[in-house]
Design a protein around this motif. Structure first.
Motif, short mmCIF file in Angstrom:
data_model
loop_
_atom_site.label_atom_id
_atom_site.label_comp_id
_atom_site.label_asym_id
_atom_site.label_seq_id
_atom_site.Cartn_x
_atom_site.Cartn_y
_atom_site.Cartn_z
N ARG A 131 0.85 -1.19 0.00
CA ARG A 131 0.00 0.00 0.00
C ARG A 131 0.89 1.24 0.00
O ARG A 131 2.03 1.22 0.47
N ALA A 132 0.34 2.33 -0.50
CA ALA A 132 1.04 3.60 -0.42
C ALA A 132 1.05 4.07 1.04
O ALA A 132 0.10 3.82 1.80
N CYS A 133 2.13 4.74 1.43
CA CYS A 133 2.24 5.19 2.82
C CYS A 133 1.19 6.24 3.15
O CYS A 133 0.89 6.47 4.33
N THR A 134 0.63 6.89 2.14
CA THR A 134 -0.39 7.91 2.37
C THR A 134 -1.81 7.34 2.26
O THR A 134 -2.78 8.09 2.38
N ALA A 135 -1.91 6.03 2.04
CA ALA A 135 -3.23 5.41 1.87
C ALA A 135 -3.96 5.34 3.20
O ALA A 135 -3.36 5.40 4.29
N ILE A 136 -5.28 5.20 3.11
CA ILE A 136 -6.13 5.05 4.30
C ILE A 136 -6.49 3.58 4.44
O ILE A 136 -6.93 2.94 3.48
N ALA A 137 -6.29 3.04 5.63
CA ALA A 137 -6.57 1.63 5.86
C ALA A 137 -8.05 1.35 5.70
O ALA A 137 -8.90 2.18 6.03
N ARG A 138 -8.35 0.17 5.21
CA ARG A 138 -9.73 -0.24 5.01
C ARG A 138 -10.25 -0.98 6.24
O ARG A 138 -9.60 -1.89 6.73
N GLY A 139 -11.44 -0.56 6.70
CA GLY A 139 -12.07 -1.24 7.83
C GLY A 139 -11.20 -1.21 9.06
O GLY A 139 -10.70 -0.16 9.49
N SER A 140 -11.00 -2.39 9.65
CA SER A 140 -10.19 -2.51 10.86
C SER A 140 -8.72 -2.80 10.56
O SER A 140 -7.94 -3.09 11.47
N ASN A 141 -8.33 -2.72 9.28
CA ASN A 141 -6.94 -2.98 8.91
C ASN A 141 -6.02 -1.85 9.40
O ASN A 141 -6.48 -0.78 9.79
N THR A 142 -4.73 -2.10 9.33
CA THR A 142 -3.73 -1.14 9.76
C THR A 142 -2.65 -1.01 8.71
O THR A 142 -2.24 -2.01 8.11
#
Length: 203
Positions: free
Chosen positions: A149-160
């Protein structure tokens, strides 16, 4: 002088074809260049599909006989939630896993809770340790699988989303900087990671 019953003698030398003139030779029509280009493109596509199919079948891991401890594999979840395992280069950019151990059982005990386990479609199961790159960011899901993932991405759901602040080969207990946590794997080769919240674009 004329001869009764015969016309005047023909002019010129006699024809070598028994008195009949030769038939005109048929001209071969040239193949248009666009047709050659189309044939080359089609042939290239056929070869590419054949190479892709061969590589896909050759790299597929269906049983423990298809892979050895220390090899690297890629793991993907299909739409039906089944796991697809392929042999891969340990140096590829996408996230890969080291094969830490193999088992003939569909479920077995892995060397530790941090290892991922996958059941193979044909036979057996694998215990895997992640092969992460320093500076890169990954999303960790509920099944602890790592995804690029890109470091600026937003995690999906309860992911980190975490960033690998440090990677130490041969040391499973790295000295991590403040704000990061150490994760180590002894098998198949000792490696440790310092995982921290993303700080920006990976180096």
């Amino acid at each position: 002088m004329t001869h009764p019953g015969f016309g005047p003698p023909p002019l010129g030398p006699p024809s070598p074809y028994g008195g009949y003139p030769p038939l005109p030779s048929a001209r071969r029509r040239a193949v248009p260049p666009i047709l050659w280009v189309a044939l080359v493109v089609i042939l290239g596509l056929v070869i590419a599909v054949a190479v892709f199919a061969f590589t896909n079948i050759h790299n597929r891991v269906d049983s423990t006989d298809d892979v050895a401890v220390g090899d690297c594999v890629s793991v993907r979840n299909a739409d039906n939630d089944e796991v697809s395992v392929r042999r891969a280069s340990c140096g590829r950019d996408e996230v890969t896993y080291y094969v830490a151990s193999t088992s003939d059982l569909s479920r077995s005990q892995c060397p530790g809770p941090a290892y991922d386990q996958v059941s193979l479609s044909g036979d057996g199961s694998l215990c895997l340790s992640p092969n992460l790159r320093e500076g890169r960011c990954y999303e960790i899901g509920s099944r602890s699988a790592f995804v690029d993932r890109a470091c600026t991405a937003i995690a999906r759901g309860s992911n980190t989303i975490v960033q690998v602040a440090r990677r130490t080969a041969g040391d499973i207990t790295p000295d991590c900087p403040d704000g990061s946590r150490a994760v180590g794997f002894a098998l198949p080769r000792p490696v440790g990671y310092c995982l921290a919240p993303p700080s920006g674009t990976p180096t």
